[in-house]
Design a protein around this motif. Structure first.
Motif, PDB file in Angstrom:
ATOM      1  N   ARG A 224      11.857  13.676  31.278  1.00  0.00           N
ATOM      2  CA  ARG A 224      11.231  12.457  31.791  1.00  0.00           C
ATOM      3  C   ARG A 224      11.399  12.351  33.305  1.00  0.00           C
ATOM      4  NH1 ARG A 224       9.495   9.283  34.346  1.00  0.00           N
ATOM      5  NH2 ARG A 224       9.240   7.030  34.134  1.00  0.00           N
TER       6      ARG A 224
ATOM      7  N   ALA B  50       1.405  17.470  28.129  1.00  0.00           N
ATOM      8  CA  ALA B  50       0.846  16.458  27.231  1.00  0.00           C
ATOM      9  C   ALA B  50       0.424  17.080  25.908  1.00  0.00           C
ATOM     10  CB  ALA B  50      -0.346  15.776  27.897  1.00  0.00           C
TER      11      ALA B  50
ATOM     12  N   VAL C 214       3.515  17.525  23.867  1.00  0.00           N
ATOM     13  CA  VAL C 214       3.973  16.221  23.372  1.00  0.00           C
ATOM     14  C   VAL C 214       3.091  15.769  22.210  1.00  0.00           C
ATOM     15  CG1 VAL C 214       4.076  13.766  23.970  1.00  0.00           C
ATOM     16  CG2 VAL C 214       5.092  15.459  25.487  1.00  0.00           C
ATOM     17  N   ALA C 215       1.781  16.004  22.317  1.00  0.00           N
ATOM     18  CA  ALA C 215       0.863  15.603  21.252  1.00  0.00           C
ATOM     19  C   ALA C 215       1.149  16.357  19.965  1.00  0.00           C
ATOM     20  CB  ALA C 215      -0.581  15.831  21.693  1.00  0.00           C
TER      21      ALA C 215
ATOM     22  N   ALA D 263       4.165  14.725  18.475  1.00  0.00           N
ATOM     23  CA  ALA D 263       3.836  13.394  17.945  1.00  0.00           C
ATOM     24  C   ALA D 263       3.097  13.495  16.623  1.00  0.00           C
ATOM     25  CB  ALA D 263       3.004  12.622  18.966  1.00  0.00           C
TER      26      ALA D 263
ATOM     27  N   PRO E  87       2.040   4.957  22.955  1.00  0.00           N
ATOM     28  CA  PRO E  87       3.444   4.998  23.384  1.00  0.00           C
ATOM     29  C   PRO E  87       3.913   3.733  24.097  1.00  0.00           C
ATOM     30  CG  PRO E  87       2.075   6.409  24.775  1.00  0.00           C
ATOM     31  CD  PRO E  87       1.227   5.992  23.614  1.00  0.00           C
TER      32      PRO E  87
ATOM     33  N   PHE F 263      11.664   9.807  23.351  1.00  0.00           N
ATOM     34  CA  PHE F 263      10.411  10.557  23.254  1.00  0.00           C
ATOM     35  C   PHE F 263       9.242   9.701  23.726  1.00  0.00           C
ATOM     36  CE2 PHE F 263       6.609  11.928  20.932  1.00  0.00           C
ATOM     37  CZ  PHE F 263       6.558  13.265  21.290  1.00  0.00           C
TER      38      PHE F 263
ATOM     39  N   TRP G 122       6.614  10.519  26.606  1.00  0.00           N
ATOM     40  CA  TRP G 122       5.187  10.477  26.260  1.00  0.00           C
ATOM     41  C   TRP G 122       4.435   9.533  27.200  1.00  0.00           C
ATOM     42  CZ3 TRP G 122       3.431   8.884  20.620  1.00  0.00           C
ATOM     43  CH2 TRP G 122       2.033   9.022  20.509  1.00  0.00           C
TER      44      TRP G 122
ATOM     45  N   ALA H  56       1.579  10.519  29.822  1.00  0.00           N
ATOM     46  CA  ALA H  56       0.277   9.878  29.626  1.00  0.00           C
ATOM     47  C   ALA H  56      -0.196   9.212  30.910  1.00  0.00           C
ATOM     48  CB  ALA H  56       0.364   8.855  28.500  1.00  0.00           C
TER      49      ALA H  56
ATOM     50  N   VAL I  75      -3.669  12.352  21.261  1.00  0.00           N
ATOM     51  CA  VAL I  75      -3.191  12.839  19.975  1.00  0.00           C
ATOM     52  C   VAL I  75      -4.297  13.214  18.994  1.00  0.00           C
ATOM     53  CG1 VAL I  75      -0.940  11.683  20.029  1.00  0.00           C
ATOM     54  CG2 VAL I  75      -2.922  10.446  19.207  1.00  0.00           C
TER      55      VAL I  75
END
Length: 404
Positions: free
Chosen positions: A116, A131, A134-135, A138, A148, A161, A165, A169, A178
């Motif tokens: 982060r 991203a 992360v998607a 998720a 988020p 998380f 995210w 984003a 996502v």
């Protein structure tokens, strides 16, 4: 991996002087720069020339549809290799609980907070790569429908998380990265590095593709979910001509002599895309059966209405059908919620600028008949895509609802 099925789209070889696409997109204030790539040469966008693209730079779908400006980043570097490893592990987790455990362990090890703190250092292209990973996490954890920043998300998903995210984003101006087709557009790479630079849509059409984060173990054949995501990418690449025709029809009067010609070409393109999807379905049916967790991913995304590919949403913006039973403006905005802000803005512009063409729905005569044929061909194309999704989920379809 088997080679791609090539579909020849009518109108692809139109000479420049006969190409109906306008040189400026609605809302661009008459920018003089031609958006479509030079024929037979490189796509000279800012990113291709080596200049970093701002996440808020104007987006012209005539250049490459909603595909990324450049091929997605295949491998993360530095501290971000940990996120890469987490995404790959989450995609292969035997179930949702196992994926959530991965995130919990990363939280307690302070790995998520460390990432982060480094988000602001990411270039736009590497932020998109982060991203995408992360998607994947998720979706594997069952958080694909969450925003988020929503208070309800804090009651369900891991807080660290969500912080990571939300930061990514914000970095890419895409707060709900996502939906499976949108995720798919950033989860692919050419199987081999091209010998020369070619435009991104041509690269995705002509080169064999492989997923960056696989939902199947290395050394094993691609799963049906992998192939579905690659099919979504290739659909977007083949649909570039539909985006260009959308721009052609924007602002045209229904009685303009060029309107029925553009609508007929739109029909031919949608038929070609349908043939492409049929070929993808046949190839997908030969892939190994998608495991139960992956079927749960498909079921959850389908339930959220998140499986409408961007190229089909572009066609709907022209023809105004509405999708998946959510007809009208509210339904269209619901389906678009997972797209980046720039893409949603372009679709909204198409809604406005193609409104005159949609008045053909209430008229008679041959031009109105062509318009209705275009609508019918889009309905058939959507059904063919739905069949592709169902093929990916079989034969576990009986337990999808419970698994999701």
């Amino acid at each position: 991996m088997t080679s791609l099925t090539t579909v020849t789209v009518p109108g692809q070889g139109v000479p420049p002087e006969r190409d109906p696409a306008p040189r400026t997109a609605p809302g661009e204030g008459g920018r003089s720069r031609a958006a479509r790539p030079p024929r037979g040469g490189a796509d000279h966008t800012a990113s291709e020339d080596g200049h970093a693209l701002s996440p808020n730079a104007p987006h012209d779908p005539r250049a490459h549809g909603f595909l990324p400006e450049r091929p997605p980043v295949r491998s993360m570097i530095g501290t971000w290799t940990r996120l890469d490893a987490m995404a790959r592990a989450a995609a292969l987790a035997p179930g949702r609980e196992s994926a959530v455990d991965l995130v919990d362990r990363a939280h307690h090890a302070q790995e998520l907070s460390a990432l982060r703190q480094r988000v602001s250092r990411l270039s736009p292209r590497n932020a998109e790569a982060a991203a995408m990973r992360v998607a994947v996490i998720a979706v594997a954890c069952g958080w694909g429908g969450l925003d988020p920043l929503a208070p309800a998300a804090r009651k369900v998903a891991d807080e660290a998380f969500l912080d990571l995210w939300a930061a990514i984003a914000q970095r890419i101006d895409h707060d709900q990265f996502v939906a499976l087709p949108t995720l798919a557009l950033h989860n692919w790479a050419p199987e081999r590095k091209p010998r020369r630079h070619i435009p991104i849509d041509q690269l995705a059409r002509t080169e064999p593709l492989v997923p960056i984060v696989r939902w199947a173990p290395e050394g094993q054949p691609l799963s049906r979910l992998d192939r579905l995501m690659l099919a979504a990418t290739r659909l977007e690449a083949h649909g570039i001509w539909l985006f260009r025709l959308a721009e052609t029809l924007a602002g045209r009067a229904p009685d303009d002599s060029s309107t029925p010609t553009a609508l007929r070409r739109l029909v031919r393109i949608q038929h070609a895309l349908r043939a492409q999807l049929r070929a993808e379905t046949a190839e997908l049916a030969d892939a190994p059966v998608t495991t139960s967790p992956q079927s749960a991913v498909l079921a959850a995304l389908a339930e959220q209405g998140a499986l409408e590919p961007p190229v089909l949403q572009a066609a709907d913006a022209v023809l105004g059908i509405g999708g998946r039973g959510r007809v009208g403006e509210g339904g269209r905005q619901y389906q678009r919620r997972h797209l980046p802000a720039q893409h949603r803005a372009w679709l909204s512009a198409m809604d406005r600028h193609c409104a005159p063409v949609r008045t053909l729905a209430h008229r008679g005569g041959p031009d109105a008949a062509v318009y209705r044929e275009a609508q019918e061909s889009l309905i058939a194309l959507r059904r063919t895509y739905t069949a592709l999704v169902h093929a990916a989920a079989r034969p576990e379809s009986g337990s999808l609802t419970a698994a999701a």
